[in-house]
Scaffold this motif. Sequence first.
Motif, PDB file in Angstrom:
ATOM      1  N   UNK A  25       0.821  -1.219   0.000  1.00  0.00           N
ATOM      2  CA  UNK A  25       0.000   0.000   0.000  1.00  0.00           C
ATOM      3  C   UNK A  25       0.857   1.272   0.000  1.00  0.00           C
ATOM      4  N   UNK A  26       1.845   1.410   0.866  1.00  0.00           N
ATOM      5  CA  UNK A  26       2.670   2.630   0.804  1.00  0.00           C
ATOM      6  C   UNK A  26       3.422   2.783  -0.524  1.00  0.00           C
ATOM      7  N   UNK A  27       3.871   1.667  -1.100  1.00  0.00           N
ATOM      8  CA  UNK A  27       4.538   1.756  -2.400  1.00  0.00           C
ATOM      9  C   UNK A  27       3.571   2.246  -3.471  1.00  0.00           C
ATOM     10  N   UNK A  28       2.372   1.671  -3.501  1.00  0.00           N
ATOM     11  CA  UNK A  28       1.362   2.097  -4.483  1.00  0.00           C
ATOM     12  C   UNK A  28       0.963   3.554  -4.256  1.00  0.00           C
ATOM     13  N   UNK A  29       0.780   3.934  -3.007  1.00  0.00           N
ATOM     14  CA  UNK A  29       0.395   5.314  -2.701  1.00  0.00           C
ATOM     15  C   UNK A  29       1.475   6.297  -3.141  1.00  0.00           C
ATOM     16  N   UNK A  30       2.726   5.977  -2.848  1.00  0.00           N
ATOM     17  CA  UNK A  30       3.815   6.906  -3.152  1.00  0.00           C
ATOM     18  C   UNK A  30       4.200   6.964  -4.616  1.00  0.00           C
ATOM     19  N   UNK A  31       4.074   5.842  -5.326  1.00  0.00           N
ATOM     20  CA  UNK A  31       4.566   5.821  -6.702  1.00  0.00           C
ATOM     21  C   UNK A  31       3.482   5.742  -7.764  1.00  0.00           C
ATOM     22  N   UNK A  32       2.227   5.596  -7.359  1.00  0.00           N
ATOM     23  CA  UNK A  32       1.112   5.623  -8.309  1.00  0.00           C
ATOM     24  C   UNK A  32       0.120   6.727  -7.959  1.00  0.00           C
ATOM     25  N   UNK A  33      -0.437   6.665  -6.764  1.00  0.00           N
ATOM     26  CA  UNK A  33      -1.493   7.603  -6.383  1.00  0.00           C
ATOM     27  C   UNK A  33      -1.014   9.049  -6.280  1.00  0.00           C
TER      28      UNK A  33
END
Length: 182
Positions: A25-33
């Motif tokens: 989740x933090x990876x997706x939030x930081x690099x996608x969202x």
Amino acid sequence: MLGMRFSLTVQQILVPLKNRKLVIFPLAANFLLVPLLALGVLFIFPLSEGLSIGLFLLGTSAGAPFLPKLAQVAQGDASFAVGLMVLLMVVTIIYVPIVLPLLLSGVTINPWDIAKSLILLMLLPLATALFIRTRYEEVANGLLPLMTQATNLSLLVLFVAFFVVYFSELIGVIGSTALWRR
């Protein structure tokens, strides 16, 4: 970076990162969202070129150095925050040189320029503190209160200095047409 790390071991930092759900989740939030949110803001609110580039740079660069301190203040998991911060820095070093040239025409990024500052300002102090903690635990325990005070004071000085140094620029942007030029 030295302050909190005197209280942690390498094992304490790595164990939370083994939880894939906690890391994805933090990876997706930081690099996608967040980059998509930056693009959305730029689509809805056309900013000047310099502000647009700055917002997008901030949106694509993860691994804030104050993340572990925020976790400590919020009484969260400091070991996870440190591990996540290191993971975000490593991914940022790979991600930014790939993404920025794709989305900003004419931009070239040298990965070493990004890595150099992250290594010197964040990873080297972290490694030093972990080494001292591993080899000289009593020294680390003795330095911990002093380093915690130094961290708190430096964050306060940084926050105040930012507004003192950039006050006129901040005021100049408010109500100006700088926000609406392309």
